[in-house]
Design an enzyme around this catalytic site. Sequence first.
Site, PDB file in Angstrom:
ATOM      1  N   SER A   1       0.379  36.824  41.205  1.00 53.40           N
ATOM      2  CA  SER A   1      -0.159  35.530  40.761  1.00 53.40           C
ATOM      3  C   SER A   1       1.015  34.595  40.469  1.00 53.40           C
ATOM      4  O   SER A   1       2.171  35.035  40.374  1.00 53.40           O
ATOM      5  CB  SER A   1      -0.987  35.720  39.491  1.00 53.40           C
ATOM      6  OG  SER A   1      -0.128  36.052  38.411  1.00 53.40           O
TER       7      SER A   1
ATOM      8  N   ASP B   1      -1.703  35.553  44.983  1.00 54.81           N
ATOM      9  CA  ASP B   1      -3.039  35.485  44.388  1.00 54.81           C
ATOM     10  C   ASP B   1      -3.233  34.096  43.756  1.00 54.81           C
ATOM     11  O   ASP B   1      -2.395  33.656  42.966  1.00 54.81           O
ATOM     12  CB  ASP B   1      -3.123  36.582  43.311  1.00 54.81           C
ATOM     13  CG  ASP B   1      -4.535  36.841  42.819  1.00 54.81           C
ATOM     14  OD1 ASP B   1      -5.484  36.555  43.573  1.00 54.81           O
ATOM     15  OD2 ASP B   1      -4.670  37.348  41.694  1.00 54.81           O
TER      16      ASP B   1
ATOM     17  N   HIS C   1     -13.279  36.773  36.350  1.00 50.31           N
ATOM     18  CA  HIS C   1     -12.018  37.395  35.934  1.00 50.31           C
ATOM     19  C   HIS C   1     -12.084  37.911  34.493  1.00 50.31           C
ATOM     20  O   HIS C   1     -12.875  37.408  33.696  1.00 50.31           O
ATOM     21  CB  HIS C   1     -10.869  36.384  36.042  1.00 50.31           C
ATOM     22  CG  HIS C   1     -10.558  35.995  37.447  1.00 50.31           C
ATOM     23  ND1 HIS C   1     -10.733  34.726  37.939  1.00 50.31           N
ATOM     24  CD2 HIS C   1     -10.113  36.739  38.485  1.00 50.31           C
ATOM     25  CE1 HIS C   1     -10.390  34.694  39.208  1.00 50.31           C
ATOM     26  NE2 HIS C   1     -10.016  35.907  39.585  1.00 50.31           N
ATOM     27  N   GLY C   2     -11.246  38.887  34.196  1.00 52.80           N
ATOM     28  CA  GLY C   2     -11.093  39.331  32.819  1.00 52.80           C
ATOM     29  C   GLY C   2     -12.022  40.466  32.425  1.00 52.80           C
ATOM     30  O   GLY C   2     -12.681  41.079  33.271  1.00 52.80           O
TER      31      GLY C   2
ATOM     32  N   SER D   1     -12.919  44.072  38.510  1.00 53.84           N
ATOM     33  CA  SER D   1     -12.632  45.209  37.627  1.00 53.84           C
ATOM     34  C   SER D   1     -13.932  45.743  37.033  1.00 53.84           C
ATOM     35  O   SER D   1     -14.854  44.982  36.733  1.00 53.84           O
ATOM     36  CB  SER D   1     -11.678  44.794  36.493  1.00 53.84           C
ATOM     37  OG  SER D   1     -10.341  44.839  36.953  1.00 53.84           O
TER      38      SER D   1
ATOM     39  N   ILE E   1      -8.251  43.702  41.803  1.00 59.60           N
ATOM     40  CA  ILE E   1      -8.282  44.446  40.536  1.00 59.60           C
ATOM     41  C   ILE E   1      -7.000  44.188  39.746  1.00 59.60           C
ATOM     42  O   ILE E   1      -5.898  44.486  40.215  1.00 59.60           O
ATOM     43  CB  ILE E   1      -8.445  45.959  40.815  1.00 59.60           C
ATOM     44  CG1 ILE E   1      -9.784  46.217  41.518  1.00 59.60           C
ATOM     45  CG2 ILE E   1      -8.363  46.761  39.502  1.00 59.60           C
ATOM     46  CD1 ILE E   1      -9.880  47.535  42.214  1.00 59.60           C
TER      47      ILE E   1
HETATM   48  O1  G3H Z   1      -6.974  36.306  38.815  1.00 58.64           O
HETATM   49  C1  G3H Z   1      -6.045  36.373  38.041  1.00 58.64           C
HETATM   50  C2  G3H Z   1      -5.236  37.619  37.952  1.00 58.64           C
HETATM   51  O2  G3H Z   1      -5.851  38.554  37.113  1.00 58.64           O
HETATM   52  C3  G3H Z   1      -3.848  37.282  37.557  1.00 58.64           C
HETATM   53  O3  G3H Z   1      -3.782  36.929  36.211  1.00 58.64           O
HETATM   54  O4  G3H Z   1      -2.613  34.723  36.179  1.00 58.64           O
HETATM   55  O5  G3H Z   1      -2.620  36.251  34.176  1.00 58.64           O
HETATM   56  O6  G3H Z   1      -1.278  36.832  36.211  1.00 58.64           O
HETATM   57  P1  G3H Z   1      -2.487  36.132  35.661  1.00 58.64           P
HETATM   58  P1  13P Z   2     -10.215  41.283  37.348  1.00 63.65           P
HETATM   59  O1  13P Z   2      -9.879  40.405  36.186  1.00 63.65           O
HETATM   60  O2  13P Z   2     -11.669  41.642  37.356  1.00 63.65           O
HETATM   61  O3  13P Z   2      -9.345  42.468  37.462  1.00 63.65           O
HETATM   62  O4  13P Z   2      -9.984  40.399  38.683  1.00 63.65           O
HETATM   63  C1  13P Z   2      -8.685  40.230  39.203  1.00 63.65           C
HETATM   64  C2  13P Z   2      -8.618  39.190  40.260  1.00 63.65           C
HETATM   65  O5  13P Z   2      -9.600  38.703  40.770  1.00 63.65           O
HETATM   66  C3  13P Z   2      -7.292  38.753  40.688  1.00 63.65           C
HETATM   67  O6  13P Z   2      -7.336  37.715  41.591  1.00 63.65           O
HETATM   68 ZN    ZN Z   3      -8.921  36.355  41.292  1.00 65.90          ZN
END
Ligand code: G3H
Ligand code: 13P
Ligand code: ZN
Length: 309
Positions: free
Chosen positions: A50, A82, A180-181, A214, A255
């Site tokens: 990300s 990502d 997400h989350g 997830s 994930i």
């Molecule tokens: O979709 C988001 C991913 O879980 C990445 O999260 O932006 O906190 O690295 P992050």
């Molecule tokens: P989760 O938060 O469900 O693991 O999803 C991750 C995701 O979509 C990253 O792009």
């Molecule tokens: Zn995502």
Amino acid sequence: MALVTTKEMFAKALVSDYAIGAFNVNNMEIVQGIVDAAKIEKAPLILQVSAGARKYARPAYLLKLVEAAIEDTGLDICLHLDHGEDFDICKKCVDDGFTSVMVDGSKHPFEENIALTKQVVEYAHAHGVVVEAELGKLAGVEDNISVDERSAKFTDPDEAAEFVERTGVDSLAIAIGTSHGAYKFKGDPYLDFDRLKEIHALIPETPLVLHGASTVLREFVDRCNEYGGQIPGAQGVPEEMIREATKYGICKVNIDTDLRLAMTAEIRRFLIESPSEFDPRKYLGPARDAIQRMVQHKIRDVLNASNTL
Ligand code: G3H
Ligand code: 13P
Ligand code: ZN
């Protein structure tokens, strides 16, 4: 063994009942845990970064870590950006050597999303890089909206077909109820499978992507909480729903949260049980093993992707 695009892996997954895990990476232990699992399970693999991970670990380190993983394991790996939010970050990752980028224009109106995606597709394809885009919005329970409002954000099947046709994108992330989350549903979990089937029927050649996938396994939430964590009420997508989705064009399953939970549960446990230890290897090693176990479980029991190389 090389950095590869998703072209071949998606072509195979699209005509089979399995999906490829796309796991988020932020540091060495996470990379090692994931690639060791994929090697044991003999599964295709996408490592995704990300913008936040890129900033945290720094691009040069992440690239070298993934190159090292390829050399160490002998696996082909796709390195994917990502949620690239604009052309600039997508271009930077293409220039850095990523083999796949996601341009996430989902927050923009339809025409603007198309324009942004087309711009990224043009640049990425000219450099041999594949592109994932997103249409529809992944609303979470934290958005505090009604079920009707939530489904209004889901991907419209006709728009999805038009979007793919006009942008030439290689894969499409869709919104059918995941988010997400760790807090995905307030009541019973619900994914709009009719919508997924309709989208897949309209664009059967397009690999579909499930973000926010997830499953937030109870065991890990409980373990985090048992050792002083405070994440009550966490709820993920049931495993059988992910398995079902892989039958209707879902080729890539994202994930991140489950890896965070597995790693944090292990570190919490160690630090509480061994308060006089202060060697980071003593908790980062078991945390890496926890990531490996989690990824093996995903590949084998959820994504049905063991022995698909
Ligand atoms: O979709 C988001 C991913 O879980 C990445 O999260 O932006 O906190 O690295 P992050
Ligand atoms: P989760 O938060 O469900 O693991 O999803 C991750 C995701 O979509 C990253 O792009
Ligand atoms: Zn995502």
